[in-house]
Write an enzyme that holds these catalytic residues in place. Structure first.
Site, PDB file in Angstrom:
ATOM      1  N   LYS A 272      46.624   8.836   1.177  1.00 45.20           N
ATOM      2  CA  LYS A 272      46.344  10.201   1.642  1.00 45.20           C
ATOM      3  C   LYS A 272      47.630  10.760   2.240  1.00 45.20           C
ATOM      4  O   LYS A 272      48.198  10.186   3.166  1.00 45.20           O
ATOM      5  CB  LYS A 272      45.236  10.195   2.696  1.00 45.20           C
ATOM      6  CG  LYS A 272      44.970  11.559   3.341  1.00 45.20           C
ATOM      7  CD  LYS A 272      43.821  11.516   4.348  1.00 45.20           C
ATOM      8  CE  LYS A 272      43.640  12.845   5.095  1.00 45.20           C
ATOM      9  NZ  LYS A 272      42.600  12.806   6.121  1.00 45.20           N
ATOM     10  N   LYS A 284      40.392  22.355  14.026  1.00 44.10           N
ATOM     11  CA  LYS A 284      40.343  21.307  15.050  1.00 44.10           C
ATOM     12  C   LYS A 284      40.641  21.903  16.426  1.00 44.10           C
ATOM     13  O   LYS A 284      41.311  22.933  16.524  1.00 44.10           O
ATOM     14  CB  LYS A 284      41.410  20.239  14.749  1.00 44.10           C
ATOM     15  CG  LYS A 284      41.089  19.323  13.594  1.00 44.10           C
ATOM     16  CD  LYS A 284      42.190  18.290  13.417  1.00 44.10           C
ATOM     17  CE  LYS A 284      41.896  17.349  12.257  1.00 44.10           C
ATOM     18  NZ  LYS A 284      40.687  16.531  12.436  1.00 44.10           N
ATOM     19  N   ARG A 358      38.791  13.137   1.808  1.00 48.35           N
ATOM     20  CA  ARG A 358      37.952  12.632   0.708  1.00 48.35           C
ATOM     21  C   ARG A 358      38.009  13.559  -0.493  1.00 48.35           C
ATOM     22  O   ARG A 358      37.870  13.121  -1.640  1.00 48.35           O
ATOM     23  CB  ARG A 358      36.513  12.432   1.205  1.00 48.35           C
ATOM     24  CG  ARG A 358      35.852  13.691   1.697  1.00 48.35           C
ATOM     25  CD  ARG A 358      34.653  13.407   2.583  1.00 48.35           C
ATOM     26  NE  ARG A 358      35.022  13.058   3.957  1.00 48.35           N
ATOM     27  CZ  ARG A 358      34.164  12.772   4.912  1.00 48.35           C
ATOM     28  NH1 ARG A 358      32.873  12.771   4.662  1.00 48.35           N
ATOM     29  NH2 ARG A 358      34.580  12.456   6.132  1.00 48.35           N
TER      30      ARG A 358
HETATM   31  N1  BES Z   1      42.533  13.240   9.433  1.00 49.78           N
HETATM   32  C1  BES Z   1      41.245  13.347  10.004  1.00 49.78           C
HETATM   33  C2  BES Z   1      40.771  12.029  10.601  1.00 49.78           C
HETATM   34  C3  BES Z   1      41.350  11.658  11.928  1.00 49.78           C
HETATM   35  C4  BES Z   1      40.972  12.328  13.076  1.00 49.78           C
HETATM   36  C5  BES Z   1      42.224  10.604  12.028  1.00 49.78           C
HETATM   37  C6  BES Z   1      41.484  11.937  14.287  1.00 49.78           C
HETATM   38  C7  BES Z   1      42.720  10.215  13.253  1.00 49.78           C
HETATM   39  C8  BES Z   1      42.344  10.891  14.377  1.00 49.78           C
HETATM   40  C9  BES Z   1      40.224  13.753   8.943  1.00 49.78           C
HETATM   41  O1  BES Z   1      40.693  14.617   7.985  1.00 49.78           O
HETATM   42  C10 BES Z   1      39.108  14.433   9.660  1.00 49.78           C
HETATM   43  O2  BES Z   1      39.342  15.463  10.211  1.00 49.78           O
HETATM   44  N2  BES Z   1      37.914  13.851   9.627  1.00 49.78           N
HETATM   45  C11 BES Z   1      36.787  14.402  10.294  1.00 49.78           C
HETATM   46  C12 BES Z   1      35.587  14.264   9.390  1.00 49.78           C
HETATM   47  C13 BES Z   1      34.384  15.002   9.889  1.00 49.78           C
HETATM   48  C14 BES Z   1      34.604  16.477   9.792  1.00 49.78           C
HETATM   49  C15 BES Z   1      33.196  14.575   9.051  1.00 49.78           C
HETATM   50  C16 BES Z   1      36.597  13.631  11.597  1.00 49.78           C
HETATM   51  O3  BES Z   1      36.780  12.409  11.591  1.00 49.78           O
HETATM   52  O4  BES Z   1      36.312  14.266  12.595  1.00 49.78           O
HETATM   53 ZN    ZN Z   2      42.690  14.585   7.628  1.00 52.56          ZN
HETATM   54 MN    MN Z   3      40.488  16.643   8.598  1.00 47.87          MN
END
Ligand code: BES
Ligand code: ZN
Ligand code: MN
Length: 506
Positions: A272, A284, A358
């Protein structure tokens, strides 16, 4: 940093610092015993009158030791003899190298590698290889972007690891070769990961890939797939994620051909490479959002593993993919509610634009079917939920093929780059049902790491596949934030083990 192995000869090293271990309760290691004798009991007398008790990582620097030619002796606490394990061994070496570096030494000879203490599952090869890797890790710094580079305290440039037997020299040298290749690749992977997101975008990743093929032109070729070609192919999920960004989405493909039979089916590593993840329209919170520059650490680790394969000339065919793009809000951005048709033909309802990893990976998982892969591993900072589940010690492992999961576990044990397997069973799949499309891109509240993996699994039916969620292990947070280089060590070990299998069977 130069690392070499030698049969340690105390008399020979006049200008270097000698590193020796002290066990808990001020017990001397055999080499310390020897030095103590030569110096008429000096070592023991100093220790007794100091706070050096031999606790792990405690240090004491001795100058002008009677009858010893070398400049200095660094005593390092090794803890209780029977407590030494892989992790403590690495900690001790790490502390040693930091101390030597901070004290301004340029050269040292380290006797810790011949510690005649049994570390479970660790032979000479393991001790020397990991000493080499840890040494490089301990002197790493990222200051390319500072005007006032950190004062050149990082002066250490040569470490000799001592061995006790002549018969260990050839395996020791072999271990150094492996250790240096892995250490150098981890360093580059960290550098790429630490680069800020205004510099490190998908096109930067593509440039890095191209440089790799220039450096190893005999064995590596690269090409990249940009937005125009992705549109022609129908990689609409990947494209949707990058649509809000001014930076073009680029998938970089790195082909390493090392197998004796060029037709050998390749191992595929997919990283990724979201060079910045704002969350998109599902924005975010701003706290620590800067750390989302690390959302491309999976891609950087693929780069590192490919570099190791090339430097060690592994007899394998491997294809590494860095799936680069940027997740931004804006009038071109994809939205919650959008339905996209993936390269596989399955339709996805986007319920949260922050579940973008994903969407990028699913199209790559379909794209690589054309290579008739032997094995596919994707590496991704995929979910915050994985950090909740496993913290910062272990990466999440998911797989549709038990033998592959076990291979990865073995490699993790060997390197200390730990992983823990989580399930991807039918019950969880139901969370991804959508009322308007074939799949939704998020599940319900709980088991977020698993539902993300379940999503990917739907695109990986045609081959043996594993997914590593490195969200908790790829970087350290906070003021001293920085990439860890994980899981380059794990992936390298996996590849080395595969290579050894090939060598044994030929
Ligand atoms: N890159 C993030 C995952 C992440 C978040 C890694 C914080 C390390 C620290 C990913 O793209 C993401 O934002 N995932 C979301 C998924 C959710 C919206 C279902 C998450 O984990 O909050
Ligand atoms: Zn991400
Ligand atoms: Mn994300």
């Amino acid at each position: 940093m130069k690392c070499t192995v030698r049969i340690g000869n105390l008399e020979k090293y006049k200008h270097t610092c000698i590193v020796i271990g002290i066990f808990a309760s001020r017990r001397l290691s055999p080499i310390a015993e020897k030095l103590d004798k030569i110096s008429d009991g000096y070592i023991r007398s100093v220790i007794i009158n100091s706070s050096m008790q031999g606790k792990i990582g405690q240090t004491l620097l001795l100058h002008h030791v009677p009858k010893i030619f070398s400049k200095c002796i660094l005593l390092i606490g090794c803890g209780k003899k029977r407590d030494i394990n892989q992790e403590n061994y690495k900690k001790i070496i790490y502390k040693t190298i930091q101390e030597l570096n901070n004290s301004g030494f340029t050269k040292a000879i380290c006797f810790l590698t011949e510690t005649p203490v049994h570390i479970k599952g660790c032979n000479v090869y393991w001790r020397i290889r990991h000493a080499t890797e840890v040494t490089h890790d301990a002197v790493y710094s990222f200051n390319q972007l500072k005007n006032k580079k950190k004062l050149p305290t990082s002066s250490l440039h040569s470490v000799i690891f001592s061995l006790s037997k002549n018969s260990e020299l050839s395996i020791g040298t072999h271990a150094i070769t492996h250790g240096l290749a892995i250490a150098a690749s981890i360093k580059i992977a960290k550098d790429i990961s630490n680069m800020p997101p205004n510099i490190c975008n998908a096109s930067y990743l593509a440039t890095q890939a191209r440089q790799l093929s220039e450096e190893w032109s005999q064995k590596i070729t690269t090409y990249s797939v940009g937005e125009k070609e992705m549109t022609e192919l129908g990689m609409n999920a990947y494209l949707a994620v990058g649509h809000g960004s001014r930076n073009e989405s680029i998938m970089s493909v790195i082909k390493y051909s090392g197998a004796l039979d060029p037709k050998t089916n390749p191992i595929i590593l997919i990283g990724k490479g979201v060079t910045f993840d704002t969350g998109g329209i599902s924005l975010k919170p701003s706290e620590n959002m800067d750390e989302m520059k690390y959302d491309m650490c999976g891609a950087a680790s693929v780069y590192g593993a490919m570099r190791v394969a090339a430097e060690l000339n592994l007899p394998l065919n491997i294809i590494g993919i860095m799936a680069g793009c940027e997740n931004m809000p804006g009038s071109y951005a994809y939205r919650p509610g959008d339905v996209v048709t993936t390269l596989s033909g399955q339709t996805v309802e986007v319920l949260n634009t922050d579940a973008e990893g994903r969407l990028v990976l699913c199209d790559v998982l379909t794209y690589i079917e054309r290579f008739q892969p032997n094995t596919v591993i994707d590496i991704a900072t995929l979910t915050g939920a994985c950090v909740v589940a496993l913290g910062h010690h272990m990466s999440g492992l998911f797989s549709n093929y038990n033998p592959l999961a076990n291979e990865l576990r073995a490699a993790a044990e060997q390197t200390g780059d730990h992983i823990w397997r989580l399930p991807i069973t039918e019950q969880y799949q139901q969370q991804l049902d959508s009322s308007v499309a074939d799949i939704a891109n998020i599940g319900k509240k709980y088991a977020g790491a698993i539902t993300a993996a379940c999503f990917l699994a739907r695109f990986a039916h045609k081959y043996h596949w594993a997914h590593l969620d490195i969200a908790g292990t790829a970087w350290h947070s906070g003021r001293t934030k920085g990439a860890t280089g994980r899981p380059v060590a794990l992936l390298s070990q996996f590849l080395i083990n595969r290579a050894n299998r090939v060598i044994r069977s030929s």
